[in-house]
Design a protein around this motif. Structure first.
Motif, PDB file in Angstrom:
ATOM      1  N   MET A 165       0.841  -1.203   0.000  1.00  0.00           N
ATOM      2  CA  MET A 165       0.000   0.000   0.000  1.00  0.00           C
ATOM      3  C   MET A 165       0.876   1.253   0.000  1.00  0.00           C
ATOM      4  O   MET A 165       2.003   1.203   0.428  1.00  0.00           O
ATOM      5  CB  MET A 165      -0.925  -0.012   1.218  1.00  0.00           C
ATOM      6  N   PRO A 166       0.326   2.335  -0.451  1.00  0.00           N
ATOM      7  CA  PRO A 166       1.126   3.537  -0.688  1.00  0.00           C
ATOM      8  C   PRO A 166       1.449   4.270   0.597  1.00  0.00           C
ATOM      9  O   PRO A 166       0.766   4.075   1.565  1.00  0.00           O
ATOM     10  CB  PRO A 166       0.196   4.393  -1.534  1.00  0.00           C
ATOM     11  N   PRO A 167       2.358   5.220   0.507  1.00  0.00           N
ATOM     12  CA  PRO A 167       3.379   5.378  -0.520  1.00  0.00           C
ATOM     13  C   PRO A 167       4.542   4.395  -0.278  1.00  0.00           C
ATOM     14  O   PRO A 167       4.678   3.854   0.802  1.00  0.00           O
ATOM     15  CB  PRO A 167       3.844   6.825  -0.353  1.00  0.00           C
ATOM     16  N   VAL A 168       5.336   4.222  -1.311  1.00  0.00           N
ATOM     17  CA  VAL A 168       6.486   3.317  -1.217  1.00  0.00           C
ATOM     18  C   VAL A 168       7.748   4.160  -1.397  1.00  0.00           C
ATOM     19  O   VAL A 168       7.834   4.961  -2.324  1.00  0.00           O
ATOM     20  CB  VAL A 168       6.427   2.247  -2.319  1.00  0.00           C
ATOM     21  N   ILE A 169       8.706   3.973  -0.498  1.00  0.00           N
ATOM     22  CA  ILE A 169       9.925   4.790  -0.542  1.00  0.00           C
ATOM     23  C   ILE A 169      11.125   3.915  -0.891  1.00  0.00           C
ATOM     24  O   ILE A 169      11.298   2.835  -0.313  1.00  0.00           O
ATOM     25  CB  ILE A 169      10.144   5.493   0.816  1.00  0.00           C
ATOM     26  N   ASP A 170      11.897   4.360  -1.845  1.00  0.00           N
ATOM     27  CA  ASP A 170      13.141   3.673  -2.191  1.00  0.00           C
ATOM     28  C   ASP A 170      14.234   4.240  -1.273  1.00  0.00           C
ATOM     29  O   ASP A 170      14.694   5.365  -1.469  1.00  0.00           O
ATOM     30  CB  ASP A 170      13.472   3.926  -3.668  1.00  0.00           C
ATOM     31  N   CYS A 215       8.623  15.522  -3.442  1.00  0.00           N
ATOM     32  CA  CYS A 215       9.932  14.870  -3.349  1.00  0.00           C
ATOM     33  C   CYS A 215      10.908  15.446  -4.381  1.00  0.00           C
ATOM     34  O   CYS A 215      10.597  15.508  -5.565  1.00  0.00           O
ATOM     35  CB  CYS A 215       9.773  13.372  -3.562  1.00  0.00           C
ATOM     36  N   PRO A 216      12.098  15.869  -3.919  1.00  0.00           N
ATOM     37  CA  PRO A 216      13.062  16.454  -4.855  1.00  0.00           C
ATOM     38  C   PRO A 216      13.817  15.410  -5.679  1.00  0.00           C
ATOM     39  O   PRO A 216      14.528  15.775  -6.616  1.00  0.00           O
ATOM     40  CB  PRO A 216      14.030  17.211  -3.930  1.00  0.00           C
ATOM     41  N   VAL A 217      13.683  14.141  -5.341  1.00  0.00           N
ATOM     42  CA  VAL A 217      14.434  13.100  -6.054  1.00  0.00           C
ATOM     43  C   VAL A 217      13.456  12.223  -6.846  1.00  0.00           C
ATOM     44  O   VAL A 217      12.623  11.537  -6.256  1.00  0.00           O
ATOM     45  CB  VAL A 217      15.217  12.193  -5.073  1.00  0.00           C
ATOM     46  N   ALA A 218      13.559  12.285  -8.163  1.00  0.00           N
ATOM     47  CA  ALA A 218      12.649  11.491  -8.997  1.00  0.00           C
ATOM     48  C   ALA A 218      12.819  10.006  -8.673  1.00  0.00           C
ATOM     49  O   ALA A 218      13.939   9.501  -8.597  1.00  0.00           O
ATOM     50  CB  ALA A 218      12.936  11.757 -10.468  1.00  0.00           C
ATOM     51  N   GLY A 219      11.714   9.338  -8.428  1.00  0.00           N
ATOM     52  CA  GLY A 219      11.764   7.901  -8.194  1.00  0.00           C
ATOM     53  C   GLY A 219      11.989   7.491  -6.749  1.00  0.00           C
ATOM     54  O   GLY A 219      11.929   6.305  -6.423  1.00  0.00           O
ATOM     55  N   ALA A 220      12.225   8.446  -5.859  1.00  0.00           N
ATOM     56  CA  ALA A 220      12.476   8.070  -4.462  1.00  0.00           C
ATOM     57  C   ALA A 220      11.187   7.683  -3.743  1.00  0.00           C
ATOM     58  O   ALA A 220      11.198   6.915  -2.784  1.00  0.00           O
ATOM     59  CB  ALA A 220      13.172   9.204  -3.721  1.00  0.00           C
ATOM     60  N   ILE A 221      10.073   8.231  -4.211  1.00  0.00           N
ATOM     61  CA  ILE A 221       8.789   7.880  -3.589  1.00  0.00           C
ATOM     62  C   ILE A 221       7.750   7.729  -4.694  1.00  0.00           C
ATOM     63  O   ILE A 221       7.768   8.465  -5.682  1.00  0.00           O
ATOM     64  CB  ILE A 221       8.367   8.936  -2.539  1.00  0.00           C
ATOM     65  N   ARG A 222       6.894   6.739  -4.548  1.00  0.00           N
ATOM     66  CA  ARG A 222       5.820   6.551  -5.530  1.00  0.00           C
ATOM     67  C   ARG A 222       4.599   5.996  -4.806  1.00  0.00           C
ATOM     68  O   ARG A 222       4.704   5.482  -3.685  1.00  0.00           O
ATOM     69  CB  ARG A 222       6.265   5.602  -6.649  1.00  0.00           C
ATOM     70  N   LEU A 223       3.458   6.121  -5.479  1.00  0.00           N
ATOM     71  CA  LEU A 223       2.242   5.532  -4.930  1.00  0.00           C
ATOM     72  C   LEU A 223       2.082   4.128  -5.483  1.00  0.00           C
ATOM     73  O   LEU A 223       2.236   3.920  -6.685  1.00  0.00           O
ATOM     74  CB  LEU A 223       1.009   6.351  -5.331  1.00  0.00           C
ATOM     75  N   GLU A 255      17.357   5.776  -2.696  1.00  0.00           N
ATOM     76  CA  GLU A 255      17.242   7.074  -3.375  1.00  0.00           C
ATOM     77  C   GLU A 255      16.905   8.212  -2.408  1.00  0.00           C
ATOM     78  O   GLU A 255      17.292   9.354  -2.627  1.00  0.00           O
ATOM     79  CB  GLU A 255      16.158   7.003  -4.457  1.00  0.00           C
ATOM     80  N   CYS A 256      16.151   7.902  -1.365  1.00  0.00           N
ATOM     81  CA  CYS A 256      15.661   8.917  -0.425  1.00  0.00           C
ATOM     82  C   CYS A 256      16.831   9.653   0.232  1.00  0.00           C
ATOM     83  O   CYS A 256      17.793   9.031   0.672  1.00  0.00           O
ATOM     84  CB  CYS A 256      14.805   8.248   0.650  1.00  0.00           C
ATOM     85  N   ILE A 257      16.734  10.996   0.285  1.00  0.00           N
ATOM     86  CA  ILE A 257      17.808  11.780   0.920  1.00  0.00           C
ATOM     87  C   ILE A 257      17.391  12.268   2.310  1.00  0.00           C
ATOM     88  O   ILE A 257      18.072  13.083   2.930  1.00  0.00           O
ATOM     89  CB  ILE A 257      18.222  12.989   0.031  1.00  0.00           C
ATOM     90  N   GLY A 258      16.241  11.778   2.797  1.00  0.00           N
ATOM     91  CA  GLY A 258      15.841  12.103   4.171  1.00  0.00           C
ATOM     92  C   GLY A 258      15.489  13.558   4.410  1.00  0.00           C
ATOM     93  O   GLY A 258      15.615  14.064   5.523  1.00  0.00           O
ATOM     94  N   CYS A 259      15.017  14.270   3.383  1.00  0.00           N
ATOM     95  CA  CYS A 259      14.752  15.707   3.547  1.00  0.00           C
ATOM     96  C   CYS A 259      13.456  15.968   4.316  1.00  0.00           C
ATOM     97  O   CYS A 259      13.250  17.054   4.845  1.00  0.00           O
ATOM     98  CB  CYS A 259      14.699  16.408   2.193  1.00  0.00           C
ATOM     99  N   GLY A 260      12.571  14.974   4.342  1.00  0.00           N
ATOM    100  CA  GLY A 260      11.351  15.118   5.131  1.00  0.00           C
ATOM    101  C   GLY A 260      10.229  15.884   4.466  1.00  0.00           C
ATOM    102  O   GLY A 260       9.201  16.144   5.074  1.00  0.00           O
TER     103      GLY A 260
END
Lengths: 83, 550
Positions: free
Chosen positions: A1-6, A57-65, A9-14
């Motif tokens: 279930m969403p969201p899904v975080i890679d 999210c500032p990083v493409a692909g780091a989070i998706r539904l 890729e995630c930089i922890g910016c919050g």
């Protein structure tokens, strides 16, 4: 279930945690303080699938539904009238 | 738990369209404004994903006769939605709509399409075009910026849950921080409630995914519950509404689709369009929101949105507006699944019933409590209602504050202490009921006893059960953390509203709209110009009939 975080890729910016009005990331420790503190999806079942976390999210692909199977759109695989 | 005090002339509760419009207007009229929001302002409320339809009267497009335009609008879904509003409210709404449209355009929300007013959807072929098309994807952020520019203070992650005041006036509100251990006491000379619609009272399409709804999960009618407890009048609490949209991926935006609603054999469900129409869409489900449910239940379904035959240009036009409307996640899903609406007819359905019922307001946004105003989905409906009455309510709240009659906060210690104890009790219980259990218990009894089939014995049985459940919930609810605490407080608000639904539904001894009484099957024409008011009289909900104001 969403969201899904890679987590790679995630930089922890919050930013995703900041924008979520349902606060599905509730309990994420010290988010935004360092790259070590990644968002945790605590309450996925209340997600509205509004996509604002993805947009923030500032990083493409780091989070998706990920759309739950229970929400999959029902459709016909071809034109009507041939039933 | 520490108590923090916040002082304001005008407190806006809820940071969606209505709350932000109220904050902008009250600030520019010189009031000290605080907007409090339990989520994240700019990213909260039902409109945060965007919108593409704004109900507005534009004389250059609609002609000089506003009343004739309104009459035409009442033929569409706007008619039943306006049924409990006075004609003065509807007149004010339309009289001020173009002024607000122009302001939004000036602030950077595109209200025109390719330089022109554009009208499409939600209309009958050959009749008045009711809704302006606009690009609302950025609306909440634009309004937040405008509110900040004028000095309004935005307070995130605090849920206002109780109004302070008495003797027919409001003096402030109490809020809990949804993340930290803190109670906030707002001392305000005027309060504008802007908390949106009521979800989670009835079961949704996917009960296990409580967030799969046309409105976000956090909208729990808090303003109505708070207003009721302070003594304000609510209206139409017995009435139900339902939306129509894509099967299972629950979304608003049905009026943005360009195609024809058809049965499996390709026959149109309604008489209005036979081919995809960019100008009109297919208004069939707005005429009868239960039609698709009945077709399915009688074995004639499924019902499809058939976009076959649409031109490439119109298809791109539709996709453009679906994005503005906030349906980008749906479009992404279709694309990921390889679903092309031109080749794959998509199923639509009548969604489950939801509660409507408003805080009763006049054309100034005033409730029946002095200093207390309401705007948005809790007293009208839709984006344009929220925008216009947020603005109007703020003008009147600012004027109220400017009058010497507005009393200063004179201490509400007893109420604050009582609520502080409630919060601490919810937090400190070692064992008990969790919010979700209490919420689902409520939803199932509402859907079974106050849903589409009603009768006096069923309503009385349901009311008794809800009252017992509420007592148990009050005595056993337990919050593991601040998030759950917020949910517990929401659920307690929902229980208060549930009682009002039953009391009002028992009093309406007729069938009307989705309020269908097995023991009173007729629609009573003698009630056409009456509204049913519910209010708190000495702690008891009391329903009374009143002549609808002109």
């Amino acid at each position: 279930m969403p969201p899904v975080i890679d987590l790679n890729e995630c930089i922890g910016c919050g930013k995703c945690v900041d924008v979520c009005s349902e606060d599905v990331f509730f309990g994420t420790k010290d988010f935004g303080k360092s790259i070590e503190h990644k968002p945790v999806v605590t309450y996925p079942e209340v997600c509205w699938h509004c996509n604002l976390c993805v947009k923030a999210c500032p990083v493409a692909g780091a989070i998706r539904l990920r759309i739950p199977l229970a929400m999959s759109v029902a459709y016909k695989d071809g034109p009507l009238g041939n039933s | 738990m520490k108590i923090e005090t916040v002082d304001a002339d005008v407190l806006c509760i809820g940071g969606g369209i209505a709350g932000l419009m109220a904050a902008i207007r009250a600030s520019e009229l010189g009031a000290r404004v605080v907007v409090v929001e339990k989520g994240s302002i700019g990213y909260s409320g039902a409109a945060r994903m965007g919108n593409d339809h704004f109900w507005a009267y534009v004389p250059e497009a609609h002609g000089p006769d506003m009343r004739a335009f309104i009459k035409e609008c009442m033929l569409t879904q706007l008619g039943p939605m306006c049924s409990t509003l006075s004609s003065r409210v509807v007149d004010t709404w339309m009289e001020r709509s173009l002024e607000i449209v122009k302001l939004w355009e000036e602030w950077g929300i595109e209200m025109k399409y390719q330089g022109q007013w554009e009208f499409a959807g939600h209309s009958f072929p050959g009749h008045a075009m009711t809704h302006l098309k606009y690009s609302g994807h950025n609306q909440n952020i634009v309004l937040l910026d405008e509110a900040r520019k004028r000095g309004a203070v935005a307070m995130d992650r605090v849920m206002a849950f109780e109004l302070l005041g008495g003797a027919g006036r409001v003096t402030g509100a109490l809020g809990i921080d949804t993340r930290e251990d803190r109670l906030v006491e707002f001392q305000a000379r005027s309060v504008i409630l802007c908390t949106g619609s009521t979800r989670r009272l009835f079961l949704g399409v996917t009960p296990a995914l409580i967030g799969n709804d046309t409105r976000p999960f956090t909208l729990t009618g808090d303003g109505r519950a708070m207003a009721y407890r302070l003594g304000a009048e609510l209206v139409g609490m017995e009435m139900l509404a339902r939306h129509v949209g894509n099967r299972y991926f629950v979304r608003s935006g049905q009026g943005t689709w360009i195609g024809v609603f058809r049965d499996p054999y390709g026959r149109p469900l309604g008489p209005y369009v036979a081919e995809p129409s960019r100008r009109y869409g297919d208004i069939t489900p707005e005429v009868d929101k239960s039609l698709f449910a009945r077709v399915m239940e009688s074995g004639g379904g499924p019902v499809y949105m058939d976009c076959s035959g649409i031109s490439d240009e119109d298809y791109e036009y539709m996709r453009h507006w679906l994005v503005q409307e906030g349906s980008a996640p749906l479009l992404n899903h279709l694309s990921e699944e390889g679903i092309d609406p031109r080749k794959h007819p998509i199923e639509f359905m009548s969604y489950n019933f939801a509660s409507i019922g408003y805080i009763r307001c006049n054309e100034k946004g005033e409730t029946s409590v002095r200093g207390l105003y309401s705007a948005g989905d809790e007293s009208t409906f839709g984006i344009s209602g929220a925008a216009i009455f947020g603005w109007v309510a703020a003008e009147n709240a600012a004027a109220y504050v400017g009058e010497s009659a507005a009393p200063a906060f004179d201490g509400e210690n007893a109420r604050t202490e009582e609520k502080k104890r409630l919060i601490e009790t919810l937090q400190n219980r070692m064992d008990g009921t969790d919010w979700k259990d209490a919420n689902i218990a409520l939803q199932q009894v509402m859907s079974d006893y106050a849903g589409p089939v009603r009768s006096a014995p069923m309503l009385e049985a349901g009311l008794s059960h809800v009252r017992r459940l509420r007592e148990k919930a009050r005595n056993t609810l337990r919050a593991e953390n601040r998030w759950e605490l917020t949910r517990c407080v929401e659920v307690l608000n929902l229980y208060d509203l549930a009682e009002l639904v039953f009391v009002a539904a028992l009093e309406r001894r007729e069938s009307r709209g989705f309020h269908q009484r097995a023991d009173y099957r007729m629609t009573d024409p003698l009630l056409n110009d009456q509204v049913l008011i519910v209010r708190n009289v000495d702690g008891k909900p009391t329903a009374t009939w009143r002549e609808k104001e002109r």
